[in-house]
Scaffold this active site. Structure first.
Site, PDB file in Angstrom:
ATOM      1  N   LYS A 169       0.867  -1.189   0.000  1.00 29.77           N
ATOM      2  CA  LYS A 169       0.000   0.000   0.000  1.00 29.77           C
ATOM      3  C   LYS A 169       0.902   1.236   0.000  1.00 29.77           C
ATOM      4  O   LYS A 169       1.438   1.632   1.021  1.00 29.77           O
ATOM      5  CB  LYS A 169      -0.920   0.048   1.229  1.00 29.77           C
ATOM      6  CG  LYS A 169      -2.027   1.081   1.023  1.00 29.77           C
ATOM      7  CD  LYS A 169      -2.394   1.876   2.236  1.00 29.77           C
ATOM      8  CE  LYS A 169      -1.506   2.974   2.639  1.00 29.77           C
ATOM      9  NZ  LYS A 169      -1.448   4.180   1.761  1.00 29.77           N
ATOM     10  N   GLU A 244      10.754   1.484   9.553  1.00 29.99           N
ATOM     11  CA  GLU A 244      11.748   2.497   9.169  1.00 29.99           C
ATOM     12  C   GLU A 244      11.083   3.841   9.378  1.00 29.99           C
ATOM     13  O   GLU A 244      10.226   4.235   8.594  1.00 29.99           O
ATOM     14  CB  GLU A 244      12.146   2.317   7.695  1.00 29.99           C
ATOM     15  CG  GLU A 244      12.855   1.020   7.391  1.00 29.99           C
ATOM     16  CD  GLU A 244      14.254   0.957   7.970  1.00 29.99           C
ATOM     17  OE1 GLU A 244      14.739   1.967   8.519  1.00 29.99           O
ATOM     18  OE2 GLU A 244      14.870  -0.120   7.880  1.00 29.99           O
ATOM     19  N   CYS A 278      14.270  11.145   5.439  1.00 29.11           N
ATOM     20  CA  CYS A 278      14.332  10.693   6.835  1.00 29.11           C
ATOM     21  C   CYS A 278      15.742  10.801   7.406  1.00 29.11           C
ATOM     22  O   CYS A 278      15.921  10.958   8.604  1.00 29.11           O
ATOM     23  CB  CYS A 278      13.845   9.253   6.907  1.00 29.11           C
ATOM     24  SG  CYS A 278      14.732   8.181   5.754  1.00 29.11           S
TER      25      CYS A 278
HETATM   26  P1  NAD Z   1       3.172   8.626   7.179  1.00 31.69           P
HETATM   27  O1  NAD Z   1       3.581   7.867   8.383  1.00 31.69           O
HETATM   28  O2  NAD Z   1       2.151   9.696   7.320  1.00 31.69           O
HETATM   29  O3  NAD Z   1       2.591   7.650   6.065  1.00 31.69           O
HETATM   30  C1  NAD Z   1       3.332   6.539   5.603  1.00 31.69           C
HETATM   31  C2  NAD Z   1       2.374   5.505   5.043  1.00 31.69           C
HETATM   32  O4  NAD Z   1       1.554   5.012   6.101  1.00 31.69           O
HETATM   33  C3  NAD Z   1       1.433   6.031   3.968  1.00 31.69           C
HETATM   34  O5  NAD Z   1       1.264   5.045   2.972  1.00 31.69           O
HETATM   35  C4  NAD Z   1       0.136   6.222   4.744  1.00 31.69           C
HETATM   36  O6  NAD Z   1      -1.016   6.158   3.940  1.00 31.69           O
HETATM   37  C5  NAD Z   1       0.196   5.055   5.719  1.00 31.69           C
HETATM   38  N1  NAD Z   1      -0.638   5.190   6.928  1.00 31.69           N
HETATM   39  C6  NAD Z   1      -1.076   6.327   7.512  1.00 31.69           C
HETATM   40  N2  NAD Z   1      -1.841   6.031   8.584  1.00 31.69           N
HETATM   41  C7  NAD Z   1      -1.874   4.685   8.684  1.00 31.69           C
HETATM   42  C8  NAD Z   1      -2.481   3.777   9.599  1.00 31.69           C
HETATM   43  N3  NAD Z   1      -3.206   4.205  10.637  1.00 31.69           N
HETATM   44  N4  NAD Z   1      -2.301   2.463   9.405  1.00 31.69           N
HETATM   45  C9  NAD Z   1      -1.553   2.007   8.377  1.00 31.69           C
HETATM   46  N5  NAD Z   1      -0.949   2.818   7.477  1.00 31.69           N
HETATM   47  C10 NAD Z   1      -1.109   4.146   7.633  1.00 31.69           C
HETATM   48  O7  NAD Z   1       4.524   9.176   6.552  1.00 31.69           O
HETATM   49  P2  NAD Z   1       4.706  10.099   5.289  1.00 31.69           P
HETATM   50  O8  NAD Z   1       4.276  11.488   5.637  1.00 31.69           O
HETATM   51  O9  NAD Z   1       4.135   9.443   4.092  1.00 31.69           O
HETATM   52  O10 NAD Z   1       6.321  10.055   5.145  1.00 31.69           O
HETATM   53  C11 NAD Z   1       7.173  10.847   5.887  1.00 31.69           C
HETATM   54  C12 NAD Z   1       7.686  10.106   7.100  1.00 31.69           C
HETATM   55  O11 NAD Z   1       8.334   8.912   6.698  1.00 31.69           O
HETATM   56  C13 NAD Z   1       8.732  10.872   7.865  1.00 31.69           C
HETATM   57  O12 NAD Z   1       8.506  10.743   9.237  1.00 31.69           O
HETATM   58  C14 NAD Z   1      10.037  10.205   7.484  1.00 31.69           C
HETATM   59  O13 NAD Z   1      11.081  10.353   8.412  1.00 31.69           O
HETATM   60  C15 NAD Z   1       9.604   8.800   7.341  1.00 31.69           C
HETATM   61  N6  NAD Z   1      10.554   8.062   6.503  1.00 31.69           N
HETATM   62  C16 NAD Z   1      11.379   7.142   7.086  1.00 31.69           C
HETATM   63  C17 NAD Z   1      12.309   6.475   6.311  1.00 31.69           C
HETATM   64  C18 NAD Z   1      13.239   5.441   6.896  1.00 31.69           C
HETATM   65  O14 NAD Z   1      13.758   4.637   6.114  1.00 31.69           O
HETATM   66  N7  NAD Z   1      13.471   5.412   8.183  1.00 31.69           N
HETATM   67  C19 NAD Z   1      12.395   6.744   4.956  1.00 31.69           C
HETATM   68  C20 NAD Z   1      11.534   7.684   4.407  1.00 31.69           C
HETATM   69  C21 NAD Z   1      10.606   8.329   5.194  1.00 31.69           C
END
Ligand code: NAD
Length: 471
Positions: A169, A244, A278
């Site tokens: 997803k 992650e 990130c």
């Molecule tokens: P997010 O956590 O808002 O969303 C990530 C994914 O989770 C999306 O597909 C979203 O639709 C889904 N999601 C949201 N609510 C959910 C729920 N309740 N249950 C299941 N899935 C759900 O993050 P974002 O805004 O898309 O991305 C930015 C974040 O990602 C930042 O915090 C960044 O640091 C992190 N990030 C981490 C890494 C890493 O490798 N550590 C890499 C890239 C981004």
């Protein structure tokens, strides 16, 4: 205006059961460029059922068969590289350096996993036990918008290498990129049901997937807050999770650093992908003995950066992905002032030369203490904090005084000293000076930056379980 109205289940593009639609935007112009029809829990169930049907055959494939699949997947991405780049520019707007990395990276992650498979010891003998590394079961992946191609491909590559099937997803904000990438991956001709991709919101499709009883393993990349929700949802079924998550990584400029090299490197670390990465080193730890010089150089270098659309290859900093993200970054710039930090450069609002688009003024705060919220919370935009330190021990203490532990950077003219400092930092990856990307080294975080590792053999093992047969 494009309409994405299919999802990918059981080897075919199908109309979702879900009827909700979401708009898609070009962040550089704020124009609406498309619509995505979102999958719902019913669609997730259908995708998981397809993955479950395909699992027994996939789990019995040989390493050689899986290596062949990985090579086909890599080859499938490359022919449409130009379209993938154009779509990423339009829907995401990342600067040229990141876009230039993203498409080759999406193709190469499959080959890197194939390389791991060539030598990974799935079977070993430990005393009287025959130990075999077995796939943990049907996998799910939930991915963010900030590197859509890379995360979809790396999680798919790991699932294939482990001999499992997967339901992915992706972020609902990346539907144009997802659609094009899925069309590429479809050309690889994987057995039906091995790969399934469902567009949908996190609260509907993401939540259904992370709680689904037939999913054994979840690989999530996203924010720490959602990581907690996914872990809680998976707890009922004791799902294996790789998380992650976010970061607030330090860049330590040691007092012997050559600032001609260190300042551009610190900015590269801190502002990569417009601050929407990130691993960005958003806390710059500067020695008090050279603070004035460092601040003067940082100010000049940041003010020389070009903010603009990704259609201009000279743009160093692109737009924020959404209006919501723009508002969030603005609120942190306001917060920095309220907390008493000194605005070295940047500030609220759009850069003067841009009258539309979710562009932010690259901002550096000086006089920051590590207790301030701007130094502790992930902002996810081009906002840097400079935190002074007295000596090496204090620099290490400040670097580690964070809830996160994803990445860290050490800049020094003395490699041995830099290594000594690096070994004392609690972070999944610590890069010294201009360290190159190391694709097979483990990637992931300490503390609230995550659980588990991705890439290389460590990433593969996160999808495996050891089974010991004792004779
Ligand atoms: P997010 O956590 O808002 O969303 C990530 C994914 O989770 C999306 O597909 C979203 O639709 C889904 N999601 C949201 N609510 C959910 C729920 N309740 N249950 C299941 N899935 C759900 O993050 P974002 O805004 O898309 O991305 C930015 C974040 O990602 C930042 O915090 C960044 O640091 C992190 N990030 C981490 C890494 C890493 O490798 N550590 C890499 C890239 C981004």
């Amino acid at each position: 205006m494009l309409t994405i109205d299919t999802i990918y289940i059981d080897g075919a593009f199908v109309t979702p059961h879900g009827e909700e639609h979401a708009p898609l935007f070009n962040p550089a112009t704020e124009e609406r460029i498309g619509t995505v029809r979102l999958g719902d829990a019913h669609d997730v169930n259908a995708a998981v059922a397809a993955a479950k049907r395909a699992f027994p055959a996939m789990s019995r494939t040989s390493e050689a068969e899986r290596i062949a699949m990985l090579k086909r997947l890599s080859e499938a991405v490359t022919p449409r590289a130009d379209d993938l780049v154009a779509t990423m520019i339009e829907e995401y707007g990342a600067p040229a350096a990141f876009i230039g990395f993203s498409v080759p990276h999406a193709a190469s992650v499959f080959l890197e996993m194939a390389e791991v498979l060539e030598s990974y010891p799935f079977r070993r003998t430990i005393g009287r036990a025959e130990v075999e590394m077995r796939t943990s079961g049907v996998a799910a992946a939930i991915t963010p918008w900030n590197s859509n191609y890379g995360f979809i491909c790396s999680k798919l590559a790991t699932a294939i290498a482990a001999g499992t099937t997967i339901v992915i997803k992706p972020s609902e904000m990346s539907a144009l990129q997802t659609q094009l990438l899925t069309e590429c991956l479809h050309e690889a001709g994987l057995p039906r049901g091995v790969l399934n991709i469902v567009n949908g919101t996190g609260t509907v499709a993401g939540a259904a997937l992370s709680a689904h009883p037939d999913i054994a393993k979840i690989s999530f990349t996203g924010s720490t807050a959602i990581g907690r929700a996914i872990m809680a949802a998976g707890a009922q079924g004791i799902k294996r999770v790789t998380l992650e998550l976010g970061g607030k990584s330090p860049t330590i400029i040691l007092d012997d650093a050559d600032l001609d090299a260190a300042i551009p490197q610190a900015l590269m670390n801190g502002l990569a992908n417009s601050g929407q990465a990130c691993i960005d080193g958003t806390r710059i730890l500067a020695p008090e003995s050279r603070l004035d010089e460092i601040l003067a150089r940082l100010k000049a270098a940041v003010e020389a950066l070009k903010v603009g659309p990704a259609t201009n290859p000279a743009s160093d900093i692109g737009p924020m992905v959404s209006e919501r993200q723009w508002d969030r970054v603005q609120s942190y710039i306001r917060l920095g002032r309220e907390e008493g930090a000194t605005l070295l450069t940047g500030g609220e609002g759009r850069p003067d030369h841009l009258d539309r688009g979710w562009f932010v003024r690259p901002t550096v705060f000086a006089g920051v203490t590590n207790r301030m919220r701007i130094a502790r919370e992930e902002i996810f935009g081009p906002v840097l904090c400079v935190i002074p330190y007295r000596d090496e021990a204090e620099a290490i203490a400040i670097a580690n005084d964070t809830d996160y532990g994803l990445a860290a950077y050490v800049l020094s003219s003395d490699l041995e000293r830099a290594k000594r400092v690096a070994r004392q930092i609690d972070a999944g990856r610590v890069a010294i000076n201009a360290a190159p990307h190391e694709p097979l080294a483990p990637f992931g975080g300490f503390k609230q930056s995550g659980i588990g590792r991705e890439f290389g053999a460590f990433g593969l093992e996160a999808f495996l379980e050891p089974r010991a047969i004792i004779l």
